[in-house]
Design a protein around this motif. Structure first.
Motif, short mmCIF file in Angstrom:
data_model
loop_
_atom_site.label_atom_id
_atom_site.label_comp_id
_atom_site.label_asym_id
_atom_site.label_seq_id
_atom_site.Cartn_x
_atom_site.Cartn_y
_atom_site.Cartn_z
N VAL A 1 0.87 -1.18 0.00
CA VAL A 1 0.00 0.00 0.00
C VAL A 1 0.90 1.23 0.00
O VAL A 1 1.68 1.42 0.93
N ARG A 2 0.80 2.03 -1.05
CA ARG A 2 1.59 3.27 -1.16
C ARG A 2 0.66 4.46 -1.36
O ARG A 2 -0.31 4.36 -2.11
N ARG A 3 1.00 5.56 -0.74
CA ARG A 3 0.22 6.79 -0.92
C ARG A 3 0.24 7.20 -2.38
O ARG A 3 1.26 7.13 -3.06
N ALA A 4 -0.92 7.60 -2.89
CA ALA A 4 -1.02 8.09 -4.26
C ALA A 4 -0.33 9.44 -4.36
O ALA A 4 -0.47 10.27 -3.46
N PRO A 5 0.42 9.68 -5.43
CA PRO A 5 1.12 10.96 -5.57
C PRO A 5 0.16 12.15 -5.45
O PRO A 5 -0.86 12.21 -6.12
N GLY A 6 0.51 13.07 -4.55
CA GLY A 6 -0.28 14.28 -4.37
C GLY A 6 -1.60 14.09 -3.66
O GLY A 6 -2.39 15.02 -3.56
N PRO B 1 -2.75 12.58 -0.10
CA PRO B 1 -2.35 11.96 1.17
C PRO B 1 -3.37 11.00 1.76
O PRO B 1 -3.02 10.19 2.61
N THR B 2 -4.62 11.05 1.33
CA THR B 2 -5.64 10.15 1.89
C THR B 2 -6.08 9.09 0.88
O THR B 2 -7.11 8.46 1.06
N GLU B 3 -5.29 8.89 -0.14
CA GLU B 3 -5.61 7.88 -1.15
C GLU B 3 -4.36 7.05 -1.44
O GLU B 3 -3.24 7.55 -1.36
N ALA B 4 -4.56 5.77 -1.75
CA ALA B 4 -3.45 4.87 -1.99
C ALA B 4 -3.59 4.16 -3.32
O ALA B 4 -4.68 4.07 -3.89
N ARG B 5 -2.47 3.64 -3.77
CA ARG B 5 -2.41 2.69 -4.88
C ARG B 5 -1.90 1.39 -4.26
O ARG B 5 -0.88 1.38 -3.56
N THR C 1 -13.73 8.75 -0.08
CA THR C 1 -13.45 9.73 0.95
C THR C 1 -12.63 9.07 2.07
O THR C 1 -12.67 7.84 2.23
N PRO C 2 -11.88 9.86 2.82
CA PRO C 2 -10.98 9.30 3.83
C PRO C 2 -11.70 8.49 4.92
O PRO C 2 -12.85 8.75 5.25
N THR C 3 -10.96 7.56 5.49
CA THR C 3 -11.45 6.71 6.58
C THR C 3 -10.96 7.30 7.90
O THR C 3 -10.33 8.35 7.93
N GLU C 4 -11.20 6.59 8.98
CA GLU C 4 -10.70 6.99 10.29
C GLU C 4 -9.31 6.41 10.56
O GLU C 4 -8.81 6.53 11.68
N GLY C 5 -8.71 5.77 9.56
CA GLY C 5 -7.39 5.17 9.70
C GLY C 5 -7.29 3.83 8.99
O GLY C 5 -6.21 3.25 8.88
N CYS C 6 -8.42 3.35 8.51
CA CYS C 6 -8.47 2.07 7.82
C CYS C 6 -8.06 2.21 6.35
O CYS C 6 -7.81 3.31 5.86
N ILE C 7 -8.04 1.09 5.65
CA ILE C 7 -7.81 1.03 4.21
C ILE C 7 -9.13 0.59 3.60
O ILE C 7 -9.73 -0.39 4.07
N LEU D 1 1.56 -4.27 3.63
CA LEU D 1 2.74 -3.48 3.92
C LEU D 1 2.42 -2.04 3.56
O LEU D 1 2.34 -1.69 2.38
N VAL D 2 2.16 -1.21 4.58
CA VAL D 2 1.82 0.19 4.38
C VAL D 2 3.10 1.00 4.38
O VAL D 2 3.85 0.98 5.37
N MET D 3 3.35 1.69 3.26
CA MET D 3 4.58 2.46 3.09
C MET D 3 4.26 3.94 2.91
O MET D 3 3.20 4.26 2.39
#
Length: 175
Positions: A9-14, A16-20, A145-151, A172-174
């Motif tokens: 799990v990597r943060r999406a560029p630009g 912060p509350t979304e991942a790829r 939309t963002p979660t409270e800390g979950c994926i 693996l959250v990076m």
């Protein structure tokens, strides 16, 4: 038996509350916590914790969805199931039965977010007060939309994740 590769799990560029998220069948979109990815997770900060988070259990709403196909332990969510998120309680970051005298997360929600849930191993062995509780993988809200800390994933992507899991699987959250 070889340990399965973690789901990265990597943060999406630009964003912060979304991942790829790299799955066996391609890269998928996911929502992260409103606090972004955090190296030092605290209760209530809305952060998704950095680290390797093992999948402990798969939960599902038998009244709404079919039993998912998974090699991991599965359990249907029942009326009264909850998760203690009160750092002063002895059952902090553990499943509990509701009603309960301390603050809890309701597992049988009115919305569909917890129709399928992966319980992740964060701050559970050992549990440390105020280091964060109830880090799950669940269904995303419209617009991711963002979660409270979950994926959070779309329904189809979450089922693909569940089907891919094996004993020893984790996220693996990076940063």
């Amino acid at each position: 038996m070889r340990r399965p590769k973690p789901i990265v799990v990597r943060r999406a560029p630009g964003r912060p509350t979304e991942a790829r998220v790299q799955l066996a069948n391609g890269v998928r979109r996911a929502a992260l916590g409103r606090g972004g990815i955090k190296a030092l997770k605290r209760e209530g900060d809305g952060g998704t914790p950095i680290g390797c988070l093992p999948v402990r259990l798969v939960l599902y709403r038998a009244d709404r969805v079919r039993r998912p196909r998974s090699a991991l332990p599965l359990r249907a969510i029942r009326i009264g199931d909850g998760w203690c998120d009160d750092p002063v309680d002895r059952n902090y970051n553990r499943p509990i039965r509701r009603p309960y005298r301390h603050s809890t997360e309701t597992m049988m929600r009115e919305d569909a977010l917890y129709d399928v849930v992966l319980v992740l191993g964060h701050n559970d062995r050992p549990r440390v007060r105020r280091r964060g509780s109830a880090i799950f993988v669940h269904l995303a809200r419209p617009g991711y939309t963002p979660t409270e800390g979950c994926i959070a994933f779309s329904f189809g992507d979450l089922l693909a994740v569940v089907a891919q899991l094996r004993a020893g699987s984790g996220f693996l959250v990076m940063p």
